[in-house]
Design a protein around this motif. Structure first.
Motif, PDB file in Angstrom:
ATOM      1  N   VAL A  84     -13.658  12.170 -12.785  1.00 49.64           N
ATOM      2  CA  VAL A  84     -12.290  11.945 -13.269  1.00 49.64           C
ATOM      3  C   VAL A  84     -12.295  10.763 -14.248  1.00 49.64           C
ATOM      4  CG1 VAL A  84      -9.959  11.274 -12.530  1.00 49.64           C
ATOM      5  CG2 VAL A  84     -11.312  12.830 -11.113  1.00 49.64           C
ATOM      6  N   THR A  85     -11.590  10.914 -15.366  1.00 49.23           N
ATOM      7  CA  THR A  85     -11.528   9.790 -16.315  1.00 49.23           C
ATOM      8  C   THR A  85     -10.228   9.001 -16.175  1.00 49.23           C
ATOM      9  OG1 THR A  85     -10.688  11.316 -17.955  1.00 49.23           O
ATOM     10  CG2 THR A  85     -13.042  10.784 -18.057  1.00 49.23           C
ATOM     11  N   ARG A  86      -9.205   9.629 -15.633  1.00 46.56           N
ATOM     12  CA  ARG A  86      -7.928   8.922 -15.439  1.00 46.56           C
ATOM     13  C   ARG A  86      -7.959   8.251 -14.065  1.00 46.56           C
ATOM     14  NH1 ARG A  86      -4.097  11.523 -14.582  1.00 46.56           N
ATOM     15  NH2 ARG A  86      -2.364  10.676 -15.768  1.00 46.56           N
ATOM     16  N   ILE A  87      -8.581   7.101 -14.002  1.00 43.13           N
ATOM     17  CA  ILE A  87      -8.711   6.411 -12.714  1.00 43.13           C
ATOM     18  C   ILE A  87      -7.806   5.177 -12.723  1.00 43.13           C
ATOM     19  CG2 ILE A  87     -10.295   5.283 -11.103  1.00 43.13           C
ATOM     20  CD1 ILE A  87     -12.569   6.893 -12.297  1.00 43.13           C
ATOM     21  N   PRO A  88      -6.754   5.191 -11.882  1.00 48.00           N
ATOM     22  CA  PRO A  88      -5.768   4.103 -11.942  1.00 48.00           C
ATOM     23  C   PRO A  88      -6.192   2.884 -11.123  1.00 48.00           C
ATOM     24  CG  PRO A  88      -5.049   5.781 -10.394  1.00 48.00           C
ATOM     25  CD  PRO A  88      -6.364   6.244 -10.931  1.00 48.00           C
ATOM     26  N   THR A  89      -7.049   2.063 -11.671  1.00 51.80           N
ATOM     27  CA  THR A  89      -7.496   0.863 -10.954  1.00 51.80           C
ATOM     28  C   THR A  89      -7.546  -0.326 -11.914  1.00 51.80           C
ATOM     29  OG1 THR A  89      -9.806   1.379 -11.444  1.00 51.80           O
ATOM     30  CG2 THR A  89      -8.986   2.108  -9.307  1.00 51.80           C
ATOM     31  N   VAL A  90      -7.457  -1.504 -11.355  1.00 53.87           N
ATOM     32  CA  VAL A  90      -7.775  -2.736 -12.090  1.00 53.87           C
ATOM     33  C   VAL A  90      -8.728  -3.531 -11.211  1.00 53.87           C
ATOM     34  CG1 VAL A  90      -6.915  -4.861 -13.140  1.00 53.87           C
ATOM     35  CG2 VAL A  90      -5.477  -2.808 -13.152  1.00 53.87           C
ATOM     36  N   LYS A  91      -9.808  -4.004 -11.788  1.00 53.16           N
ATOM     37  CA  LYS A  91     -10.851  -4.710 -11.033  1.00 53.16           C
ATOM     38  C   LYS A  91     -11.272  -3.869  -9.825  1.00 53.16           C
ATOM     39  CE  LYS A  91      -9.199  -9.380 -12.313  1.00 53.16           C
ATOM     40  NZ  LYS A  91      -7.954  -9.079 -13.028  1.00 53.16           N
ATOM     41  N   GLY A  92     -11.266  -2.564  -9.997  1.00 53.67           N
ATOM     42  CA  GLY A  92     -11.736  -1.674  -8.932  1.00 53.67           C
ATOM     43  C   GLY A  92     -10.721  -1.386  -7.849  1.00 53.67           C
ATOM     44  N   GLN A  93      -9.520  -1.965  -7.936  1.00 62.51           N
ATOM     45  CA  GLN A  93      -8.513  -1.748  -6.887  1.00 62.51           C
ATOM     46  C   GLN A  93      -7.384  -0.870  -7.418  1.00 62.51           C
ATOM     47  OE1 GLN A  93      -7.484  -4.803  -3.876  1.00 62.51           O
ATOM     48  NE2 GLN A  93      -5.494  -4.880  -4.829  1.00 62.51           N
ATOM     49  N   ALA A  94      -6.949   0.071  -6.578  1.00 64.12           N
ATOM     50  CA  ALA A  94      -5.977   1.068  -7.026  1.00 64.12           C
ATOM     51  C   ALA A  94      -4.605   0.461  -7.300  1.00 64.12           C
ATOM     52  CB  ALA A  94      -5.845   2.172  -5.985  1.00 64.12           C
ATOM     53  N   ILE A  95      -3.942   1.044  -8.311  1.00 65.92           N
ATOM     54  CA  ILE A  95      -2.624   0.572  -8.752  1.00 65.92           C
ATOM     55  C   ILE A  95      -1.541   1.061  -7.790  1.00 65.92           C
ATOM     56  CG2 ILE A  95      -0.915   0.829 -10.613  1.00 65.92           C
ATOM     57  CD1 ILE A  95      -3.183   0.697 -12.602  1.00 65.92           C
ATOM     58  N   PRO A  96      -0.624   0.160  -7.417  1.00 68.14           N
ATOM     59  CA  PRO A  96       0.481   0.524  -6.523  1.00 68.14           C
ATOM     60  C   PRO A  96       1.581   1.368  -7.177  1.00 68.14           C
ATOM     61  CG  PRO A  96      -0.060  -1.824  -6.374  1.00 68.14           C
ATOM     62  CD  PRO A  96      -0.729  -1.283  -7.594  1.00 68.14           C
ATOM     63  N   ALA A  97       2.741   1.424  -6.511  1.00 68.84           N
ATOM     64  CA  ALA A  97       3.752   2.451  -6.753  1.00 68.84           C
ATOM     65  C   ALA A  97       4.736   2.212  -7.893  1.00 68.84           C
ATOM     66  CB  ALA A  97       4.540   2.652  -5.463  1.00 68.84           C
ATOM     67  N   TYR A  98       4.335   1.481  -8.899  1.00 72.91           N
ATOM     68  CA  TYR A  98       5.212   1.299 -10.068  1.00 72.91           C
ATOM     69  C   TYR A  98       4.342   1.549 -11.278  1.00 72.91           C
ATOM     70  CZ  TYR A  98       7.258  -1.565  -6.395  1.00 72.91           C
ATOM     71  OH  TYR A  98       7.719  -2.014  -5.196  1.00 72.91           O
ATOM     72  N   THR A 111      -3.606  -9.075 -14.451  1.00 79.03           N
ATOM     73  CA  THR A 111      -4.104 -10.460 -14.493  1.00 79.03           C
ATOM     74  C   THR A 111      -4.304 -11.131 -13.144  1.00 79.03           C
ATOM     75  OG1 THR A 111      -1.839 -11.266 -14.758  1.00 79.03           O
ATOM     76  CG2 THR A 111      -3.112 -10.875 -16.767  1.00 79.03           C
ATOM     77  N   THR A 112      -3.704 -10.609 -12.070  1.00 81.78           N
ATOM     78  CA  THR A 112      -3.909 -11.284 -10.790  1.00 81.78           C
ATOM     79  C   THR A 112      -5.398 -11.255 -10.422  1.00 81.78           C
ATOM     80  OG1 THR A 112      -3.642 -11.093  -8.396  1.00 81.78           O
ATOM     81  CG2 THR A 112      -3.084  -9.154  -9.663  1.00 81.78           C
ATOM     82  N   PRO A 113      -5.876 -12.347  -9.829  1.00 84.60           N
ATOM     83  CA  PRO A 113      -7.293 -12.370  -9.419  1.00 84.60           C
ATOM     84  C   PRO A 113      -7.612 -11.331  -8.351  1.00 84.60           C
ATOM     85  CG  PRO A 113      -6.290 -14.580  -9.246  1.00 84.60           C
ATOM     86  CD  PRO A 113      -5.196 -13.633  -9.589  1.00 84.60           C
ATOM     87  N   MET A 114      -6.584 -10.695  -7.780  1.00 84.38           N
ATOM     88  CA  MET A 114      -6.787  -9.792  -6.639  1.00 84.38           C
ATOM     89  C   MET A 114      -7.148  -8.362  -7.018  1.00 84.38           C
ATOM     90  SD  MET A 114      -6.410 -11.605  -4.054  1.00 84.38           S
ATOM     91  CE  MET A 114      -6.333 -13.364  -4.286  1.00 84.38           C
ATOM     92  N   GLY A 115      -7.100  -7.983  -8.295  1.00 84.81           N
ATOM     93  CA  GLY A 115      -7.134  -6.554  -8.628  1.00 84.81           C
ATOM     94  C   GLY A 115      -5.716  -6.039  -8.476  1.00 84.81           C
ATOM     95  N   ALA A 116      -5.447  -4.807  -8.984  1.00 87.67           N
ATOM     96  CA  ALA A 116      -4.061  -4.327  -9.063  1.00 87.67           C
ATOM     97  C   ALA A 116      -3.309  -4.549  -7.756  1.00 87.67           C
ATOM     98  CB  ALA A 116      -4.066  -2.840  -9.422  1.00 87.67           C
ATOM     99  N   ASP A 117      -2.320  -5.416  -7.812  1.00 87.81           N
ATOM    100  CA  ASP A 117      -1.595  -5.794  -6.598  1.00 87.81           C
ATOM    101  C   ASP A 117      -0.172  -6.173  -6.986  1.00 87.81           C
ATOM    102  OD1 ASP A 117      -0.511  -7.015  -4.372  1.00 87.81           O
ATOM    103  OD2 ASP A 117      -2.228  -8.306  -3.978  1.00 87.81           O
ATOM    104  N   HIS A 118       0.791  -5.363  -6.548  1.00 83.54           N
ATOM    105  CA  HIS A 118       2.185  -5.645  -6.898  1.00 83.54           C
ATOM    106  C   HIS A 118       2.691  -6.914  -6.235  1.00 83.54           C
ATOM    107  CE1 HIS A 118       2.214  -3.540  -3.126  1.00 83.54           C
ATOM    108  NE2 HIS A 118       3.484  -3.805  -2.918  1.00 83.54           N
ATOM    109  N   THR A 119       2.169  -7.226  -5.031  1.00 82.18           N
ATOM    110  CA  THR A 119       2.723  -8.368  -4.293  1.00 82.18           C
ATOM    111  C   THR A 119       2.294  -9.703  -4.903  1.00 82.18           C
ATOM    112  OG1 THR A 119       0.875  -8.577  -2.721  1.00 82.18           O
ATOM    113  CG2 THR A 119       2.634  -7.048  -2.127  1.00 82.18           C
TER     114      THR A 119
END
Ligand code: SF4
Lengths: 580, 77
Positions: A409-423, A437-445
């Motif tokens: 799959v080429t459409r992989i929704p991650t940042v720094k290897g972590q999946a993007i949340p619900a927005y 930009t968060t140091p945590m990888g994709a994280d809405h919180t």
């Protein structure tokens, strides 16, 4: 009684208490886990190797009567992102730990044998007991067994089957008020760090504990009252308000309307069927079934956003179905049935997995042709693959990026290897700036820009404007502070709008620590935490190129508004530009 | 549930008409009684998924087949 660090070397099975060093005196929660990880973990170590450490820390005011403050932070180098990680959960486990005077537990060393242990902790001391018989067992049964053997009222935390498989999607489960494993420090694979240290569970009994030392009761009490007043006054957090009535899933309808509720692996931003999994629909069902709503994840919460979701006949309670979980396991996989979502959520809790990562993983597996989108039974079968540790299960348990690559799959929704949340960040760009930009990888919180961009809380920002560096930075700094105090992030809705509430939060901290901080100190303290985390990531090999969203979100338009993520790279770099 | 039919060419006009039709909405939606239309903080009015505050506010023009949605104060995560 000053706070202690409990240090456990799992290789030699030595357990010792240390005084909290002077440098850490004013830290708790995320501030403390990130500092200990930065000080003690080599950034270039393998996350599952012998040099990583797992750190648990209750917040500064956790264990006191401060409202909505039962959070525990867990930190380590993340097997999912390869960077520093802090994930937190609301649970009485944290309050009990704090009342025993424990500022942090540091778990280190890697035993050569595979015998799993449980750490038992009470006012008289600590011990490690063998729990090999609980290996390979789901966490609902394991938590119930531990509580029936050692005491129903105990705080429990544990790593599940996903962690035993060394899955990069393995969280750490904590007890809810029913004793079920539904409150998760879910993100980033911390469960695998725990299991590879040979630690499977921790049990905490605070009977007879001295409680949290408060330096200045008067100041604490004044702060507690101000914050409680703000929380019970604000429309979002008050009794009968949005969170209390419908839980976090109250967001489904508005985010869907805004065209930002990702459907079918982030290929559309809305779908009329989303209403079937909304908070309003869910509360209606809970009432019919005899589940519970509102409910609290931990004692002393005055918001009560939680709930107990059950099967149709009112049996087999799951615990809370959060907005994020209902979306990830639902619309993102084109599943619009709350019962299927509830079963998928139960499987995640039972196996010990983060629901956001799991839902995204199923969605990329569907995109890769492993199952069809919308295949409810198929999604449940994928959970069985993990439970059985099959080769397919071992791919899935490693999360979205790993699975996406495995399935072409080429459409992989991650940042720094972590999946993007619900927005979807193409329709709400401030949250996208935080994901990047968060140091945590994709994280809405980490910097919840949805508050001003969608809810009009803490100001008002156009979600489609690409100028979001300042917004994201300010939110990330203040969030790092809230995560350090031990308050639930949802207190932010009230304190962002009601200045006395924020003052109250600072006064609570002053009361506990004997400090004289003011509201003006918040950005600097938050900046310090994030600086520490970014520094760790830099040494682990991260560069600015890691502060980016996936290419497809910059190039592929998202219906119905047909926007792309167009926050310029310079704007993303401006978020923490001065931190290097 | 009650339903009504109102004609309006702008978002402000629509809200004014709704509030006069359903009196209980006035307290929920508006800072002060009409004729001023100032939405309470936390109230979101969307036109085709876009918050009218970031369009032309009360002057936002409505067209046939547009969808207007009104949300109460909402939070979550
Ligand atoms: S608001 Fe919800 S998540 Fe936060 S402490 Fe209360 S019940 Fe737990």
């Amino acid at each position: 009684m000053s706070r202690k660090i409990l240090r456990i070397d799992m290789e030699s099975e030595s357990l010792k208490f240390e005084d909290l060093p002077e440098d850490y005196k004013y830290l708790g929660g995320r501030g403390l886990t990130s500092q200990i990880v930065a000080d003690e973990v080599p950034p270039d170590c393998h996350p599952l190797g012998p040099n990583n450490k797992l750190v648990f820390a209750p917040g500064i005011v956790t264990g006191t009567s401060a409202p909505t403050s039962g959070r525990i932070s867990v930190g380590a180098k993340s097997p999912l992102t390869g960077g520093i990680k802090e994930a937190n959960a609301g649970t009485s486990f944290s309050q009990k730990l704090a009342r025993l005077g424990i500022g942090a537990i540091v778990v280190e060393g890697k035993p050569s044998g595979a015998m799993y242990k449980c750490l038992k902790l009470d006012k008289d001391g600590v011990q490690l007991v063998n729990v090999e018989d609980l290996s390979g067992i789901g966490l609902y049964d394991a938590f119930a067994e531990l509580r029936s053997e050692y005491g129903e009222g105990l705080g429990v935390c544990g790593a599940g089957i996903a962690a035993e498989l060394s899955g990069a999607n393995s969280g750490i489960a904590f007890n809810d008020t029913e004793g079920m494993p539904s409150r998760y420090a879910g993100r980033g694979g911390l469960g695998a760090v725990m299991a590879t240290r040979g630690l499977k569970f921790i049990l905490v009994d605070d009977e007879g504990a001295e409680g949290v030392e408060i330096e200045d009761e008067g100041v604490f009490e004044r702060g507690r009252k101000k914050l409680t007043d703000a929380l019970t006054e604000h429309d979002v957090t008050k009794p009968g308000g949005a969170l209390n009535s419908y839980g976090t899933s109250v967001l489904v309808n508005i985010i869907n309307e805004a065209g930002a509720l990702p459907q079918k692996n982030f290929s559309r931003g809305s779908d009329d069927r989303s209403a079937k999994v909304s908070g309003e629909k869910k509360s209606e069902e809970i009432k019919k079934r005899g589940g519970e709503r509102p409910h609290r994840c931990s004692p002393g919460c005055v918001i009560g956003c939680s709930e107990v979701w059950t099967r149709e006949d009112g049996g087999d309670p799951v615990g809370v179905l959060e907005y994020e979980s209902a979306w990830a396991l639902g619309p993102n996989c084109e599943i619009y049935d709350l019962d299927t979502i509830g079963e998928l959520n139960r499987q995640c809790n039972d196996l010990g997995m983060d629901t956001i990562e799991a839902g995204n993983t199923i969605a990329v597996a569907m995109e890769g042709g492993v199952k069809k989108f919308g295949d409810e039974d198929g999604a449940l079968e994928l959970m069985e693959e993990i439970r059985n540790g099959t080769p397919l299960g071992k791919i899935l348990v490693n999360g979205t990026e790993f699975a996406g690559k495995a399935f072409g799959v080429t459409r992989i929704p991650t940042v720094k290897g972590q999946a993007i949340p619900a927005y979807d960040p193409r329709a709400i760009k401030g949250i996208g700036t935080t994901y990047a930009t968060t140091p945590m990888g994709a994280d809405h919180t980490a910097g919840y820009a949805i508050a001003p961009e969608i809810m009009g809380v803490g100001g008002e920002e156009d979600p489609l404007s690409p100028e979001k560096a300042e917004l994201s930075r300010n939110l990330q700094y203040s969030t790092a502070v809230i995560d350090t105090t031990g308050h639930c992030l949802f207190t932010a809705f009230a304190v962002l709008d009601i200045p006395e509430g924020l003052e109250g939060m600072v006064e609570e901290v002053n009361g506990v620590l004997g400090t004289d901080l003011t509201v003006d100190d918040i950005p600097e303290i938050g900046k310090g935490v994030i600086e520490t985390e970014r520094e760790f990531n830099k040494k682990a090999g991260f560069t600015r190129q890691d502060d980016r969203l996936p290419e497809f979100m910059r190039e592929e338009e998202l219906p119905p508004h047909n926007d792309v993520f167009d926050v310029p790279e310079e704007e993303l770099d401006r978020v923490f530009g001065d931190l290097g | 549930m009650s339903s009504t039919e109102v004609q309006a060419t702008t978002a402000g006009e629509l809200i004014r008409k709704l509030v006069s039709e359903f009196e209980e909405l006035e307290d929920l939606l508006l800072e002060e009684p009409p004729p001023e239309i100032e939405l309470k903080s936390g109230i979101t009015v969307m036109l085709n998924g876009r918050n009218i505050r970031f369009l032309e506010g009360n002057e936002t023009e409505l067209e046939e087949d547009d969808t207007v949605t009104v949300f109460p104060p909402i939070g979550g995560g």
